[in-house]
Design an enzyme around this catalytic site. Sequence first.
Site, PDB file in Angstrom:
ATOM      1  CG  HIS A 169      -1.892   1.669   1.334  1.00 24.77           C
ATOM      2  ND1 HIS A 169      -3.295   1.180   1.113  1.00 24.77           N
ATOM      3  CD2 HIS A 169      -1.889   2.366   1.806  1.00 24.77           C
ATOM      4  CE1 HIS A 169      -3.509   1.976   1.160  1.00 24.77           C
ATOM      5  NE2 HIS A 169      -2.763   2.448   1.780  1.00 24.77           N
ATOM      6  CD  GLU A 170       1.161   3.045   3.337  1.00 23.16           C
ATOM      7  OE1 GLU A 170       2.088   4.963   3.357  1.00 23.16           O
ATOM      8  OE2 GLU A 170       0.458   3.601   4.022  1.00 23.16           O
ATOM      9  CG  HIS A 173       0.289   6.358  -0.202  1.00 18.16           C
ATOM     10  ND1 HIS A 173      -0.786   7.341  -1.372  1.00 18.16           N
ATOM     11  CD2 HIS A 173      -0.448   5.343   0.828  1.00 18.16           C
ATOM     12  CE1 HIS A 173      -1.534   6.759  -0.617  1.00 18.16           C
ATOM     13  NE2 HIS A 173      -1.879   5.670   0.745  1.00 18.16           N
ATOM     14  CG  HIS A 176      -0.026   8.709  -7.631  1.00 23.64           C
ATOM     15  ND1 HIS A 176      -0.794   8.346  -6.586  1.00 23.64           N
ATOM     16  CD2 HIS A 176      -0.240   9.562  -8.374  1.00 23.64           C
ATOM     17  CE1 HIS A 176      -2.061   9.301  -7.619  1.00 23.64           C
ATOM     18  NE2 HIS A 176      -1.049   9.979  -8.682  1.00 23.64           N
TER      19      HIS A 176
HETATM   20 ZN   LIG Z   1      -3.097   4.977   1.480  1.00 26.63          ZN
END
Ligand SMILES: [Zn+2]
Length: 379
Positions: A169-170, A173, A176
């Site tokens: 998940h991280e 980010h 991105h």
């Molecule tokens: Zn998040």
Amino acid sequence: MYHTLSGFRNTAAALLNAQNKQLKFFADARKYPSLLDAALDATNVPVSVYTNLIQEVHNHIEKMHRYVRLRKKLLGVEELHFYDIYTQLVPNADRKIPFAQAKQTVYEALAPLGEDYRRVLQEGFDHRWIDVYHNEGKRGGAYSAGTPVHPLVLLNYTGTLDSQFVLAHEMGHALHSYYSAKHQNFVDSDYEIFVAEVASTCNEALLMEHLLGKTEDRRERAFLINHFLEQFKSTLFRQTMFAEFELEIGKLVQRGQTLTADALCGLYRQLNQAYFGPDMVVDDEISMEWARIPHFYCNYYVFQYATGYCAAIALSRRILREGAPAVEDYLRFLSGGCSKPPIELLKIAGVDMATPDPVRQALSLFEELLDEMEALTEA
Ligand SMILES: [Zn+2]
């Protein structure tokens, strides 16, 4: 906790009322047709995106009720209460995963995103972008911060399956941020919240597919699928319920009414009954939950968790189905920062949030998972 909170019910209602009255003042002063219009205009998101989400979830709410029924059956309880909601359905399947192995698994799972993506991922792993373990004085949770040099990720890795998903998940980010910073000028490099959870959740969905693809073991599959179903419950259904609560209280304020504790508790209770269905005992205490949700002070914010989740599910499906062309579009989306309105950026990636399709697709995946979970747990 809720009994204590009840002692402050009128104070909490007065605060939430004031928050909404304030928003109404600004919406009126700037000639917006509603509080919702005023709030969503800040990020150029059409109101229909918000209302479509609620409508679609309503159309398929029976699926959520089915999940609640399954949970009740698997826990073997005569009555299912809200405090039974977070109990593991498939106990003891969680193995300790060393961090090196988690990195390797995430690296393998993100192969569908192509070699360029994985090169950056590896660079992050190799060049200390991540603060991994908890430590004295370190804050809890996990996040990623996009900085001009390179993204920085804070984890509190504990070796659970959950921790491994947090890593995926991280890093979503982080990459991105990396792509947007690389391809946009400083002003346009920071992405909007509407798209922020897409990259992170897409990685999680790819990791899930990868893990499911590797195991035929009934117990392990059930454990993984349960993790996925829980995510749907908390991110899609629950956040949509919050969004509907905000929509309804905004309408009351729009009509000049005051948000009293009785009105808020009554509405909140009703929504819980509608979303969780007949197999959930809706105790009086839950009616107070609205008073502890800080996001209700962020003006129509939470729906983005649900829409972002649906967009991510749709994108992960497209990437797995179509391969290279889908990945190319996806990387253009990751490189877009806030150079275009979020809905436009997502269109580049191949998902149109102005239509109900992505929400429908996500809900149909939820149904498939539910089917398998029911089959796997049939004794
Ligand atoms: Zn998040």
